[in-house]
Design a protein around this motif. Structure first.
Motif, PDB file in Angstrom:
ATOM      1  N   ARG A 173       4.659  40.715  -9.064  1.00 48.12           N
ATOM      2  CA  ARG A 173       3.591  40.072  -9.817  1.00 48.12           C
ATOM      3  C   ARG A 173       2.221  40.352  -9.219  1.00 48.12           C
ATOM      4  O   ARG A 173       1.251  40.569  -9.938  1.00 48.12           O
ATOM      5  CB  ARG A 173       3.820  38.557  -9.860  1.00 48.12           C
ATOM      6  CG  ARG A 173       4.819  38.115 -10.889  1.00 48.12           C
ATOM      7  CD  ARG A 173       4.244  38.278 -12.265  1.00 48.12           C
ATOM      8  NE  ARG A 173       5.187  37.859 -13.294  1.00 48.12           N
ATOM      9  CZ  ARG A 173       4.966  38.023 -14.574  1.00 48.12           C
ATOM     10  NH1 ARG A 173       3.878  38.636 -14.980  1.00 48.12           N
ATOM     11  NH2 ARG A 173       5.848  37.642 -15.471  1.00 48.12           N
ATOM     12  N   SER A 174       2.125  40.362  -7.908  1.00 45.18           N
ATOM     13  CA  SER A 174       0.818  40.583  -7.268  1.00 45.18           C
ATOM     14  C   SER A 174       0.489  42.072  -7.250  1.00 45.18           C
ATOM     15  O   SER A 174       1.378  42.917  -7.125  1.00 45.18           O
ATOM     16  CB  SER A 174       0.823  40.032  -5.840  1.00 45.18           C
ATOM     17  OG  SER A 174       1.702  40.774  -5.025  1.00 45.18           O
ATOM     18  N   PHE A 175      -0.804  42.364  -7.370  1.00 50.91           N
ATOM     19  CA  PHE A 175      -1.244  43.763  -7.364  1.00 50.91           C
ATOM     20  C   PHE A 175      -0.947  44.412  -6.016  1.00 50.91           C
ATOM     21  O   PHE A 175      -0.636  45.605  -5.944  1.00 50.91           O
ATOM     22  CB  PHE A 175      -2.742  43.837  -7.666  1.00 50.91           C
ATOM     23  CG  PHE A 175      -3.276  45.236  -7.703  1.00 50.91           C
ATOM     24  CD1 PHE A 175      -3.102  46.038  -8.815  1.00 50.91           C
ATOM     25  CD2 PHE A 175      -3.948  45.767  -6.603  1.00 50.91           C
ATOM     26  CE1 PHE A 175      -3.583  47.344  -8.843  1.00 50.91           C
ATOM     27  CE2 PHE A 175      -4.436  47.064  -6.617  1.00 50.91           C
ATOM     28  CZ  PHE A 175      -4.240  47.853  -7.745  1.00 50.91           C
ATOM     29  N   GLU A 176      -1.034  43.632  -4.951  1.00 54.70           N
ATOM     30  CA  GLU A 176      -0.770  44.176  -3.626  1.00 54.70           C
ATOM     31  C   GLU A 176       0.674  44.661  -3.505  1.00 54.70           C
ATOM     32  O   GLU A 176       0.941  45.706  -2.896  1.00 54.70           O
ATOM     33  CB  GLU A 176      -1.045  43.116  -2.545  1.00 54.70           C
ATOM     34  CG  GLU A 176      -2.503  42.731  -2.387  1.00 54.70           C
ATOM     35  CD  GLU A 176      -2.981  41.785  -3.473  1.00 54.70           C
ATOM     36  OE1 GLU A 176      -2.136  41.292  -4.259  1.00 54.70           O
ATOM     37  OE2 GLU A 176      -4.204  41.547  -3.543  1.00 54.70           O
ATOM     38  N   MET A 177       1.623  43.922  -4.100  1.00 53.27           N
ATOM     39  CA  MET A 177       3.028  44.339  -4.058  1.00 53.27           C
ATOM     40  C   MET A 177       3.236  45.621  -4.871  1.00 53.27           C
ATOM     41  O   MET A 177       3.973  46.518  -4.446  1.00 53.27           O
ATOM     42  CB  MET A 177       3.912  43.214  -4.602  1.00 53.27           C
ATOM     43  CG  MET A 177       5.402  43.550  -4.590  1.00 53.27           C
ATOM     44  SD  MET A 177       6.024  43.976  -2.941  1.00 53.27           S
ATOM     45  CE  MET A 177       5.885  42.366  -2.137  1.00 53.27           C
ATOM     46  N   ARG A 178       2.572  45.722  -6.018  1.00 57.32           N
ATOM     47  CA  ARG A 178       2.692  46.948  -6.822  1.00 57.32           C
ATOM     48  C   ARG A 178       2.093  48.139  -6.085  1.00 57.32           C
ATOM     49  O   ARG A 178       2.636  49.254  -6.132  1.00 57.32           O
ATOM     50  CB  ARG A 178       2.006  46.757  -8.174  1.00 57.32           C
ATOM     51  CG  ARG A 178       2.616  45.655  -9.011  1.00 57.32           C
ATOM     52  CD  ARG A 178       2.186  45.734 -10.453  1.00 57.32           C
ATOM     53  NE  ARG A 178       0.769  45.475 -10.645  1.00 57.32           N
ATOM     54  CZ  ARG A 178       0.226  44.280 -10.801  1.00 57.32           C
ATOM     55  NH1 ARG A 178       1.004  43.193 -10.750  1.00 57.32           N
ATOM     56  NH2 ARG A 178      -1.064  44.136 -11.009  1.00 57.32           N
ATOM     57  N   LEU A 179       0.995  47.908  -5.406  1.00 57.99           N
ATOM     58  CA  LEU A 179       0.379  48.969  -4.612  1.00 57.99           C
ATOM     59  C   LEU A 179       1.308  49.401  -3.483  1.00 57.99           C
ATOM     60  O   LEU A 179       1.426  50.599  -3.167  1.00 57.99           O
ATOM     61  CB  LEU A 179      -0.960  48.473  -4.050  1.00 57.99           C
ATOM     62  CG  LEU A 179      -1.880  49.513  -3.412  1.00 57.99           C
ATOM     63  CD1 LEU A 179      -2.322  50.540  -4.459  1.00 57.99           C
ATOM     64  CD2 LEU A 179      -3.102  48.848  -2.801  1.00 57.99           C
ATOM     65  N   LEU A 180       2.000  48.428  -2.891  1.00 56.76           N
ATOM     66  CA  LEU A 180       2.956  48.736  -1.825  1.00 56.76           C
ATOM     67  C   LEU A 180       4.128  49.556  -2.360  1.00 56.76           C
ATOM     68  O   LEU A 180       4.595  50.498  -1.706  1.00 56.76           O
ATOM     69  CB  LEU A 180       3.455  47.433  -1.196  1.00 56.76           C
ATOM     70  CG  LEU A 180       4.414  47.566  -0.008  1.00 56.76           C
ATOM     71  CD1 LEU A 180       3.716  48.267   1.156  1.00 56.76           C
ATOM     72  CD2 LEU A 180       4.911  46.194   0.439  1.00 56.76           C
ATOM     73  N   LEU A 181       4.613  49.233  -3.563  1.00 54.01           N
ATOM     74  CA  LEU A 181       5.713  49.987  -4.159  1.00 54.01           C
ATOM     75  C   LEU A 181       5.298  51.425  -4.470  1.00 54.01           C
ATOM     76  O   LEU A 181       6.068  52.366  -4.234  1.00 54.01           O
ATOM     77  CB  LEU A 181       6.187  49.295  -5.440  1.00 54.01           C
ATOM     78  CG  LEU A 181       6.921  47.961  -5.262  1.00 54.01           C
ATOM     79  CD1 LEU A 181       7.196  47.317  -6.612  1.00 54.01           C
ATOM     80  CD2 LEU A 181       8.209  48.156  -4.486  1.00 54.01           C
ATOM     81  N   ALA A 182       4.078  51.602  -4.986  1.00 53.71           N
ATOM     82  CA  ALA A 182       3.585  52.960  -5.249  1.00 53.71           C
ATOM     83  C   ALA A 182       3.432  53.731  -3.946  1.00 53.71           C
ATOM     84  O   ALA A 182       3.732  54.932  -3.868  1.00 53.71           O
ATOM     85  CB  ALA A 182       2.261  52.902  -6.000  1.00 53.71           C
ATOM     86  N   GLY A 183       2.981  53.045  -2.884  1.00 56.48           N
ATOM     87  CA  GLY A 183       2.879  53.690  -1.579  1.00 56.48           C
ATOM     88  C   GLY A 183       4.236  54.063  -1.027  1.00 56.48           C
ATOM     89  O   GLY A 183       4.399  55.116  -0.391  1.00 56.48           O
ATOM     90  N   ALA A 184       5.239  53.209  -1.281  1.00 64.79           N
ATOM     91  CA  ALA A 184       6.600  53.532  -0.833  1.00 64.79           C
ATOM     92  C   ALA A 184       7.129  54.765  -1.556  1.00 64.79           C
ATOM     93  O   ALA A 184       7.809  55.609  -0.959  1.00 64.79           O
ATOM     94  CB  ALA A 184       7.515  52.337  -1.078  1.00 64.79           C
ATOM     95  N   TYR A 185       6.817  54.894  -2.849  1.00 63.87           N
ATOM     96  CA  TYR A 185       7.211  56.089  -3.609  1.00 63.87           C
ATOM     97  C   TYR A 185       6.598  57.336  -2.981  1.00 63.87           C
ATOM     98  O   TYR A 185       7.281  58.355  -2.794  1.00 63.87           O
ATOM     99  CB  TYR A 185       6.749  55.922  -5.056  1.00 63.87           C
ATOM    100  CG  TYR A 185       6.806  57.190  -5.879  1.00 63.87           C
ATOM    101  CD1 TYR A 185       7.993  57.601  -6.468  1.00 63.87           C
ATOM    102  CD2 TYR A 185       5.665  57.971  -6.074  1.00 63.87           C
ATOM    103  CE1 TYR A 185       8.046  58.754  -7.231  1.00 63.87           C
ATOM    104  CE2 TYR A 185       5.712  59.128  -6.831  1.00 63.87           C
ATOM    105  CZ  TYR A 185       6.897  59.519  -7.408  1.00 63.87           C
ATOM    106  OH  TYR A 185       6.940  60.656  -8.152  1.00 63.87           O
ATOM    107  N   ALA A 186       5.311  57.261  -2.636  1.00 64.06           N
ATOM    108  CA  ALA A 186       4.653  58.405  -1.998  1.00 64.06           C
ATOM    109  C   ALA A 186       5.253  58.697  -0.629  1.00 64.06           C
ATOM    110  O   ALA A 186       5.426  59.860  -0.246  1.00 64.06           O
ATOM    111  CB  ALA A 186       3.151  58.139  -1.869  1.00 64.06           C
ATOM    112  N   ALA A 187       5.593  57.636   0.122  1.00 66.87           N
ATOM    113  CA  ALA A 187       6.153  57.825   1.462  1.00 66.87           C
ATOM    114  C   ALA A 187       7.527  58.500   1.405  1.00 66.87           C
ATOM    115  O   ALA A 187       7.843  59.365   2.225  1.00 66.87           O
ATOM    116  CB  ALA A 187       6.259  56.472   2.172  1.00 66.87           C
ATOM    117  N   VAL A 188       8.337  58.123   0.419  1.00 67.82           N
ATOM    118  CA  VAL A 188       9.654  58.765   0.267  1.00 67.82           C
ATOM    119  C   VAL A 188       9.485  60.247  -0.052  1.00 67.82           C
ATOM    120  O   VAL A 188      10.188  61.112   0.490  1.00 67.82           O
ATOM    121  CB  VAL A 188      10.473  58.050  -0.830  1.00 67.82           C
ATOM    122  CG1 VAL A 188      11.743  58.830  -1.140  1.00 67.82           C
ATOM    123  CG2 VAL A 188      10.819  56.638  -0.399  1.00 67.82           C
TER     124      VAL A 188
END
Length: 369
Positions: A20-35
């Motif tokens: 729900r929070s934008f910070e969590m969505r940003l973290l998920l997108a960052g995790a995609y990039a990290a993988v």
């Protein structure tokens, strides 16, 4: 029926309740990039993709080549110390924007999903999957970007990657992001400030950088194939080729994407989903590389384009007729100004599309020269 659709959207948004929070969505997108980066590193360690071949022509590091005495935009007023410095500065600006485009698409997908907009989310996911066909998790792009940076100028692999980006993922992703941005900006209860800003940045990078760069790369590849040359890895040859591409050819696809996004938003605001659907069909077809070689695709595109123009003009005429009494009384309705601006943009884009024959002639002249 409308209530059931709203309930379905709420249930869809509930699937991503933890984000729900934008910070969590940003973290998920960052995790995609990290993988993707991790896969790139493991693949590179196993195969050694980032090793720069000694057979490639070196980049001039002592002085600038003829015609490259100035730095590229936005630093074109400064003298260039050498080709290597000029190229490195270009790469420092272009590499992050091209690599960030895919990550921003993933973030946009999450923003749409959380907001309960399944159609936008699925369409964005289709754009991401279109790029994943050639390069899952963008791992190959990271390797190619690192290899390009180590060499000091764009390699053939990097030019091919940019050309693929302009073929499907970038135009479709930019169109969806731009439609979402316009809708959210016009709606007081939109996606929220940070999500709207993300859509704006994503659409701006796509329309202003990724798509024009991909069109430019595609033309360079076609030119290299036409003359059977191996100079595509030569920086001076690349820059000479870029200067031969007219600006309206370079930005033609971006212009089409921008118009179809504006038309789709127009249709949504006017309560005419048919305009939005037709504009979406046009945006998908115009990004196909082989559309000019397929009579069927050209016929579908021409029909959808004509229908989109017709419906937008009809909507404009209806707005003018409804505003006529106020105009006769001497008062100018506020909405009428917006309609006039939209009509002006429509005429400009229509004139650009009518000049398609001229653009094709210039493109063929460039490729054959």
């Amino acid at each position: 029926r409308r209530a059931s659709r709203v309930c379905a959207k709420v249930r869809f948004a509930g699937l991503l309740r933890p984000a729900r929070s934008f910070e969590m969505r940003l973290l998920l997108a960052g995790a995609y990039a990290a993988v993707g980066l991790l896969v790139a590193v493991l693949r590179n360690l196993r195969v050694g993709y980032s090793v720069v071949s000694d057979e490639l022509p070196p980049v001039q590091a002592e002085r600038p080549s003829k015609g490259l005495e100035r730095l590229d935009a936005p630093f074109c007023c400064l003298p260039s110390p050498s080709d290597l410095v000029r190229s490195r500065l270009q790469l420092a600006l272009s590499l992050p924007t091209v690599l960030a485009d895919n990550i921003l698409d993933v973030l946009t997908l999450l923003n749409f999903a959380v907001a309960g907009m399944p159609y936008y989310a699925f369409a964005t996911g289709a754009a991401v999957l279109a790029g994943a066909r050639h390069d899952p998790l963008q791992a190959g792009a990271y390797i190619t970007a690192w290899r390009t940076w180590r060499r000091g100028c764009p390699t053939r692999e990097w030019i091919e990657h940019k050309a693929r980006e302009a073929g499907s993922e970038a135009p479709i992703g930019a169109w969806i992001a731009l439609v979402g941005f316009l809708q959210s900006a016009l709606n007081p209860h939109g996606l929220g400030a940070l999500s709207t800003l993300t859509l704006g940045v994503s659409s701006l990078l796509g329309v202003g950088s990724t798509i024009p760069g991909g069109v430019q790369s595609r033309l360079l590849l076609e030119r290299a194939g036409m003359v059977q040359t191996h100079d595509l890895d030569d920086y001076a040859w690349q820059e000479e080729g870029k200067k031969g591409i007219p600006a309206h050819v370079k930005y033609d696809l971006s212009l089409c994407v921008g118009f179809f996004a504006a038309a789709a938003c127009w249709g949504e605001q006017c309560g005419m989903p048919a305009i939005m659907g037709l504009a979406g069909i046009c945006a998908i077809l115009v990004s196909e590389e082989q559309i000019e070689d397929s009579p069927a695709l050209m016929m579908i595109f021409g029909t959808a384009w004509t229908a989109t123009i017709g419906l937008v003009v009809a909507t404009l005429l209806v707005a003018v007729v409804r505003s006529a009494p106020e105009l006769l009384r001497g008062s100018l309705p506020g909405g009428f100004v917006a309609w006039c601006v939209g009509a002006g943009g429509l005429l400009l884009v229509s004139a650009s599309m009518l000049g398609d024959t001229r653009r094709k002639a210039l493109r063929e002249h460039f490729v054959q020269s």
